[in-house]
Scaffold this motif. Structure first.
Motif, PDB file in Angstrom:
ATOM      1  N   GLU A 113       0.691  -0.865   0.429  1.00  7.83           N
ATOM      2  CA  GLU A 113       0.148   0.071  -0.380  1.00  7.83           C
ATOM      3  C   GLU A 113       1.176   1.365   0.492  1.00  7.83           C
ATOM      4  O   GLU A 113       1.535   0.775   0.666  1.00  7.83           O
ATOM      5  CB  GLU A 113      -0.979  -0.061   0.877  1.00  7.83           C
ATOM      6  CG  GLU A 113      -1.763   1.356   1.764  1.00  7.83           C
ATOM      7  CD  GLU A 113      -2.165   1.386   0.318  1.00  7.83           C
ATOM      8  OE1 GLU A 113      -2.362   2.956  -0.412  1.00  7.83           O
ATOM      9  OE2 GLU A 113      -2.939   0.819  -0.092  1.00  7.83           O
ATOM     10  N   LYS A 116       0.522   6.061   3.254  1.00 11.21           N
ATOM     11  CA  LYS A 116       0.611   5.091   4.727  1.00 11.21           C
ATOM     12  C   LYS A 116      -0.863   5.376   5.525  1.00 11.21           C
ATOM     13  O   LYS A 116      -0.631   4.417   6.249  1.00 11.21           O
ATOM     14  CB  LYS A 116       1.190   7.008   5.327  1.00 11.21           C
ATOM     15  CG  LYS A 116       2.265   6.499   6.526  1.00 11.21           C
ATOM     16  CD  LYS A 116       3.169   5.413   6.697  1.00 11.21           C
ATOM     17  CE  LYS A 116       3.911   4.899   7.416  1.00 11.21           C
ATOM     18  NZ  LYS A 116       5.062   5.791   7.418  1.00 11.21           N
ATOM     19  N   MET A 117      -1.829   6.617   5.367  1.00 14.21           N
ATOM     20  CA  MET A 117      -2.774   6.997   6.754  1.00 14.21           C
ATOM     21  C   MET A 117      -3.344   4.788   6.526  1.00 14.21           C
ATOM     22  O   MET A 117      -4.014   4.910   7.076  1.00 14.21           O
ATOM     23  CB  MET A 117      -3.579   7.512   5.626  1.00 14.21           C
ATOM     24  CG  MET A 117      -4.934   7.535   6.933  1.00 14.21           C
ATOM     25  SD  MET A 117      -6.261   8.441   6.489  1.00 14.21           S
ATOM     26  CE  MET A 117      -7.101   7.360   6.340  1.00 14.21           C
ATOM     27  N   PHE A 119      -2.324   2.200   5.114  1.00 17.73           N
ATOM     28  CA  PHE A 119      -1.392   1.141   6.035  1.00 17.73           C
ATOM     29  C   PHE A 119      -1.025   0.988   7.168  1.00 17.73           C
ATOM     30  O   PHE A 119      -1.476   0.101   8.004  1.00 17.73           O
ATOM     31  CB  PHE A 119       0.463   1.618   5.460  1.00 17.73           C
ATOM     32  CG  PHE A 119       0.811   0.862   5.434  1.00 17.73           C
ATOM     33  CD1 PHE A 119       1.169  -0.634   4.898  1.00 17.73           C
ATOM     34  CD2 PHE A 119       1.894   1.020   7.162  1.00 17.73           C
ATOM     35  CE1 PHE A 119       2.450  -1.597   6.135  1.00 17.73           C
ATOM     36  CE2 PHE A 119       2.421   0.048   7.389  1.00 17.73           C
ATOM     37  CZ  PHE A 119       3.294  -1.025   7.721  1.00 17.73           C
ATOM     38  N   GLU A 120      -1.702   2.267   7.833  1.00 21.72           N
ATOM     39  CA  GLU A 120      -1.090   1.755   9.394  1.00 21.72           C
ATOM     40  C   GLU A 120      -2.394   1.559  10.082  1.00 21.72           C
ATOM     41  O   GLU A 120      -2.664   1.384  11.089  1.00 21.72           O
ATOM     42  CB  GLU A 120      -0.796   3.464  10.042  1.00 21.72           C
ATOM     43  CG  GLU A 120       0.377   4.095   9.745  1.00 21.72           C
ATOM     44  CD  GLU A 120       1.657   3.762  10.470  1.00 21.72           C
ATOM     45  OE1 GLU A 120       1.217   3.002  11.373  1.00 21.72           O
ATOM     46  OE2 GLU A 120       3.080   3.619   9.704  1.00 21.72           O
ATOM     47  N   GLU A 121      -3.251   1.917   9.253  1.00 23.87           N
ATOM     48  CA  GLU A 121      -4.926   1.844   9.831  1.00 23.87           C
ATOM     49  C   GLU A 121      -4.897  -0.229   9.643  1.00 23.87           C
ATOM     50  O   GLU A 121      -5.536  -0.729  10.609  1.00 23.87           O
ATOM     51  CB  GLU A 121      -6.333   2.006   8.482  1.00 23.87           C
ATOM     52  CG  GLU A 121      -7.527   2.126   9.205  1.00 23.87           C
ATOM     53  CD  GLU A 121      -8.411   3.592   8.332  1.00 23.87           C
ATOM     54  OE1 GLU A 121      -8.704   3.021   7.555  1.00 23.87           O
ATOM     55  OE2 GLU A 121      -8.529   4.769   9.236  1.00 23.87           O
ATOM     56  N   ASN A 122      -4.878  -0.869   8.709  1.00 29.23           N
ATOM     57  CA  ASN A 122      -4.223  -1.893   8.667  1.00 29.23           C
ATOM     58  C   ASN A 122      -4.267  -2.131   9.505  1.00 29.23           C
ATOM     59  O   ASN A 122      -4.337  -3.887   9.881  1.00 29.23           O
ATOM     60  CB  ASN A 122      -4.294  -2.437   7.471  1.00 29.23           C
ATOM     61  CG  ASN A 122      -5.773  -1.721   5.973  1.00 29.23           C
ATOM     62  OD1 ASN A 122      -6.664  -2.049   6.240  1.00 29.23           O
ATOM     63  ND2 ASN A 122      -4.808  -2.274   4.676  1.00 29.23           N
ATOM     64  N   LYS A 123      -3.221  -1.331  10.081  1.00 27.48           N
ATOM     65  CA  LYS A 123      -1.868  -2.653  10.844  1.00 27.48           C
ATOM     66  C   LYS A 123      -2.606  -2.480  12.924  1.00 27.48           C
ATOM     67  O   LYS A 123      -2.613  -3.380  13.665  1.00 27.48           O
ATOM     68  CB  LYS A 123      -0.747  -1.706  11.497  1.00 27.48           C
ATOM     69  CG  LYS A 123       0.804  -2.235  10.244  1.00 27.48           C
ATOM     70  CD  LYS A 123       1.671  -1.930  10.358  1.00 27.48           C
ATOM     71  CE  LYS A 123       1.798  -0.255  11.360  1.00 27.48           C
ATOM     72  NZ  LYS A 123       3.681   0.367  12.140  1.00 27.48           N
ATOM     73  N   GLY A 124      -3.701  -1.666  12.480  1.00 30.61           N
ATOM     74  CA  GLY A 124      -4.127  -1.398  13.701  1.00 30.61           C
ATOM     75  C   GLY A 124      -6.066  -2.584  13.807  1.00 30.61           C
ATOM     76  O   GLY A 124      -6.740  -2.119  14.340  1.00 30.61           O
ATOM     77  N   TYR A 138       4.527  -1.158   3.210  1.00 30.29           N
ATOM     78  CA  TYR A 138       3.946   0.561   3.037  1.00 30.29           C
ATOM     79  C   TYR A 138       5.561   0.509   2.196  1.00 30.29           C
ATOM     80  O   TYR A 138       6.107   0.376   2.453  1.00 30.29           O
ATOM     81  CB  TYR A 138       4.676   1.277   4.215  1.00 30.29           C
ATOM     82  CG  TYR A 138       4.382   2.709   4.257  1.00 30.29           C
ATOM     83  CD1 TYR A 138       3.646   3.214   3.290  1.00 30.29           C
ATOM     84  CD2 TYR A 138       5.227   3.349   4.013  1.00 30.29           C
ATOM     85  CE1 TYR A 138       2.841   5.178   2.513  1.00 30.29           C
ATOM     86  CE2 TYR A 138       5.491   4.410   3.462  1.00 30.29           C
ATOM     87  CZ  TYR A 138       4.569   5.020   3.132  1.00 30.29           C
ATOM     88  OH  TYR A 138       4.221   6.335   3.043  1.00 30.29           O
ATOM     89  N   LYS A 217       5.313   6.972  -2.757  1.00 25.43           N
ATOM     90  CA  LYS A 217       4.569   6.945  -1.598  1.00 25.43           C
ATOM     91  C   LYS A 217       3.731   8.121  -0.998  1.00 25.43           C
ATOM     92  O   LYS A 217       4.591   9.315  -1.877  1.00 25.43           O
ATOM     93  CB  LYS A 217       5.616   5.938  -0.259  1.00 25.43           C
ATOM     94  CG  LYS A 217       6.032   5.082  -0.870  1.00 25.43           C
ATOM     95  CD  LYS A 217       6.598   4.063   0.497  1.00 25.43           C
ATOM     96  CE  LYS A 217       8.531   4.828   0.951  1.00 25.43           C
ATOM     97  NZ  LYS A 217       9.159   4.548   1.474  1.00 25.43           N
TER      98      LYS A 217
END
Length: 218
Positions: A113, A116-117, A119-124, A138, A217
């Motif tokens: 992805e 960044k937003m 990618f970070e959302e999927n991490k959580g 990412y 990115k």
């Protein structure tokens, strides 16, 4: 994003109807249909979309991106001709709905992805913890993941103006890439199969509409 992580009888009923709609549009791969029937699509959307999550259409997920129309997800997945254990590279994780469809079909998935937003959302996203065979990255999809290549399959979930050469190089001989190609509002779905001599056999399919595949990115 506010998510609903409860899968009710109502959700299951709507999902079954959605799968019937997708089947009615010509999807014949029973494994694809069964997999989509098992995945709560509403988990991948803001709870504001709960009433419409099982309509056969795309929805915004932020950063100018969308969760793909279920028919499109089924169509691309069917073209991949997956078997369990395959190594698959997905370009454009987005909501991770397509990623979960692939993972539930038993493949080892590497997904990139560039936002960044997202990618970070999927991490959580707690639901994704159930899928250890999905590796999230990412990065720039045009570069692929040369460290993890070669791949049995490459799936691109954004409109590519042309076929990315670096991704062709990361495909195994005999491997396939499914990619929507074209600029403007409409793209043609293509399936490329890499021959033993490195040449690509091209097959053309239906027209679709995807968000553009961008370099770099964000």
């Amino acid at each position: 994003m506010r998510r609903t992580l409860e899968d009710t009888y109502r959700h299951k009923g709507l999902r079954k109807k959605l799968v019937e709609v997708v089947k009615g549009k010509g999807i014949t791969d029973e494994t694809v249909l069964e997999t989509m029937n098992a995945i709560p699509r509403h988990f991948f959307l803001d709870s504001a979309f709960d009433d419409v999550a099982y309509e056969d259409r795309a929805f915004p997920i932020g950063e100018g991106q969308t969760i793909s129309q279920p028919y499109t997800v089924a169509y691309q997945t069917q073209l991949l001709e997956l078997t369990p254990g395959m190594k698959v590279l997905e370009i454009g994780t987005g909501s991770a709905y397509q990623a979960v469809v692939l993972a539930k079909m038993g493949v080892k998935l590497f997904t990139i992805e560039r936002q960044k937003m997202l990618f970070e959302e999927n991490k959580g996203f707690a639901y994704l913890k159930q899928f250890p065979f999905i590796k999230f990255f990412y990065g720039d999809g045009y570069q692929g993941l040369p460290t993890y290549a070669p791949f049995d399959r490459v799936l691109i979930t954004a409109a590519a103006p042309e076929i990315p050469q670096k991704l062709i190089e990361q495909l195994k001989p005999g491997g396939m890439m499914v990619i929507p190609v074209g600029t403007g509002n409409v793209q043609q779905m293509m399936r490329l199969t890499k021959q033993a001599d490195g040449k690509m056999q091209e097959e053309l399919f239906d027209n679709f509409s995807f968000v553009p595949m961008l370099a770099g990115k964000n």
